[in-house]
Design a protein around this motif. Structure first.
Motif, PDB file in Angstrom:
ATOM      1  N   ASP A 145       3.504   1.888   4.813  1.00  0.00           N
ATOM      2  CA  ASP A 145       3.411   1.364   3.442  1.00  0.00           C
ATOM      3  C   ASP A 145       4.804   0.588   3.232  1.00  0.00           C
ATOM      4  OD1 ASP A 145       0.955   2.397   2.718  1.00  0.00           O
ATOM      5  OD2 ASP A 145       1.803   4.303   2.451  1.00  0.00           O
ATOM      6  N   GLU A 148       4.826  -2.864   5.197  1.00  0.00           N
ATOM      7  CA  GLU A 148       3.706  -3.664   4.401  1.00  0.00           C
ATOM      8  C   GLU A 148       4.563  -4.497   3.557  1.00  0.00           C
ATOM      9  OE1 GLU A 148      -0.686  -4.004   2.933  1.00  0.00           O
ATOM     10  OE2 GLU A 148       0.195  -2.189   2.869  1.00  0.00           O
ATOM     11  N   ARG A 149       5.401  -3.654   2.468  1.00  0.00           N
ATOM     12  CA  ARG A 149       5.984  -4.268   1.471  1.00  0.00           C
ATOM     13  C   ARG A 149       7.023  -5.034   2.104  1.00  0.00           C
ATOM     14  NH1 ARG A 149       5.723   0.750  -0.793  1.00  0.00           N
ATOM     15  NH2 ARG A 149       7.750   1.222  -0.250  1.00  0.00           N
ATOM     16  N   LEU A 152       5.466  -8.528   2.972  1.00  0.00           N
ATOM     17  CA  LEU A 152       5.378  -9.375   1.869  1.00  0.00           C
ATOM     18  C   LEU A 152       6.396 -10.088   1.352  1.00  0.00           C
ATOM     19  CD1 LEU A 152       2.381  -7.311   0.410  1.00  0.00           C
ATOM     20  CD2 LEU A 152       2.034  -9.126   1.713  1.00  0.00           C
ATOM     21  N   ASP A 153       7.756  -9.207   1.337  1.00  0.00           N
ATOM     22  CA  ASP A 153       8.892  -9.709   0.705  1.00  0.00           C
ATOM     23  C   ASP A 153       9.578 -10.846   1.620  1.00  0.00           C
ATOM     24  OD1 ASP A 153       8.360  -8.209  -1.425  1.00  0.00           O
ATOM     25  OD2 ASP A 153       9.729  -6.580  -0.838  1.00  0.00           O
TER      26      ASP A 153
END
Length: 442
Positions: A145, A148-149, A152-153
């Motif tokens: 988790d 994944e963040r 995306l950043d």
């Protein structure tokens, strides 16, 4: 709670000793599954649109990693949006290869190395040993988790996940490496790769049988499956593509492990040939691995046995194939091999699976028995049960490799000689049975 088989992913409400789906024993592990309310969504009119296959664009955005052996196995480099699974035994060099790839690519794109098994200091020590100083972003985290963040950043263009068995999703109650965790993490990586056009390479552990650990569905989900093979007592490594949606699966890449990392082998035949091949019990054979030809050294040793049942020991070839060829030599040529121990080996630890090596194996055994060298003849051909020499594929490619390494004579099947040009540059002897070959050599 449900019980999930860790080999195939089969689910049951109670624990079972043996999986009814894959017949594996003691593989069920209990996992807590949270009950989620089913949500129904209204599909509006025209929310879905059909595409004509003829209208779909077929452009592939490829980029090279700079390592020619790996680029050729992938079919011409990496593809943007591709998900690749790399498997291999522990310590074979998977992380070393990927760190070298990341170092080259970091000079022209943003690279993220996700390590779930090693800390930042361990990665730094390996990089110093390999003299790597590339601008590589690293993160040592197992909670996907968070990973994944982060993806995306920062939006990297190339991601390495080492390894998939250490990643977990917090909402899943099962342990990292379980069937549920591996499947769900891979599905999320697949969505990231396709939606953001990111090339992702994930490292997979292997079982004691040499297969990638986890559910078989993992290999079906990815676009490419690469296996990194080799023996611990040898320095060379082989990488093969067992599945490739964007390229061929018959390619082969060969590397040599050194103190500076993995180095490409431009001339693999030099790894498996010795300069003193002109001795008894040695025959040279031109093999085809993928799309390349490699010269191999077949060694044989015959020795009178003091026991009633002679031994047959082989390394690098099929045992039953060797037994069959020994029977052909006894029946068609009259060699009394039933009172001799026979040992056959492929030099360098290479494994031969194609029947085109039959003629070289037969001649190596006969050479050891008679005590006469085969000489500088390259032997190519499949041997049938009646003693005939059958035609093989890619004969010109095999002969070209032998000619490149200085061999001037070759014995091939008679059928293959019909399509060869008269000015090939080598002395070609076309023969139809093994009696003719052995009379010619010995």
């Amino acid at each position: 709670m449900v019980y999930v088989c860790q080999e195939c992913g089969y689910r049951t409400s109670k624990w079972l000793g043996r999986c009814p789906n894959c017949s594996s024993w003691d593989t069920f592990v209990g996992e807590y599954i949270e009950d989620k309310k089913k949500e129904t969504a209204k599909i509006q009119k025209n929310s879905l649109s059909l595409l004509k296959l003829s209208d779909v664009a077929t452009e592939e955005e490829r980029f090279l990693c700079g390592i020619e052996e790996l680029d050729s196995v992938l079919g011409g480099g990496f593809v943007r949006g591709e998900l690749i699974l790399l498997g291999g035994e522990p310590g074979i060099g998977k992380s070393t290869l990927l760190l070298q790839v990341a170092n080259i690519l970091s000079k022209r794109m943003k690279v993220l190395y996700v390590s779930g098994e090693e800390g930042a200091n361990q990665l730094k020590l390996r990089a110093q040993r390999l003299k790597i100083d590339g601008d590589i972003d690293i993160v040592c985290e197992t909670n996907f988790d968070i990973v994944e963040r982060l993806i995306l950043d920062c939006k990297p263009e190339f991601i390495i996940v080492d390894s998939i068995q250490t990643m977990y999703i917090s909402e899943n109650q099962s342990a990292p490496g379980s069937v549920t965790q591996v499947r769900d993490v891979t599905m999320k990586l697949l969505k990231l790769a396709k939606s953001l056009k990111i090339t992702i390479v994930i490292v997979g552990h292997v079982t004691k049988d040499g297969l990638i650990a986890g559910p078989r569905v993992l290999e079906h989900m990815v676009d490419c499956v690469l296996y990194f093979e080799g023996e611990r007592f040898n320095t060379f490594r082989i990488i093969r593509a067992y599945k490739n949606r964007f390229g061929p699966t018959n390619q082969l890449g060969i590397f040599e492990m050194t103190d500076r990392g993995l180095i490409e082998v431009k001339n693999p035949s030099s790894l498996f040939l010795e300069s003193s091949y002109n001795v008894e019990g040695v025959a040279i054979y031109s093999a085809i691995e993928g799309t390349r030809a490699i010269l191999l050294e077949i060694q044989a040793l015959t020795s009178p046995t003091p026991f009633g049942t002679p031994r047959r020991t082989v390394t690098g070839i099929d045992y039953n194939r060797c037994i069959m060829l020994c029977a052909v030599l006894e029946k068609k040529v009259g060699l009394p091999l039933n009172v001799h121990d026979i040992y056959v080996n492929v030099a360098g630890g290479f494994k031969v699976t194609e029947p085109a090596a039959d003629l070289a194996i037969v001649c190596a055994i006969a050479s050891s028995y008679k005590g006469v060298p085969v000489g500088d003849n390259v032997l190519i051909g499949e041997v049938g049960l009646t003693g005939e020499i059958r035609a093989v594929s890619n004969i010109e490619k095999r002969l070209n490799e032998a000619k490149k390494l200085g061999f001037e004579r070759a014995i091939i099947p008679k059928r293959n000689s019909e399509n060869l040009s008269s000015d090939f540059g080598m002395k070609i002897y076309a023969m139809s049975n093994i009696e003719e070959v052995l009379d010619f050599i010995f």
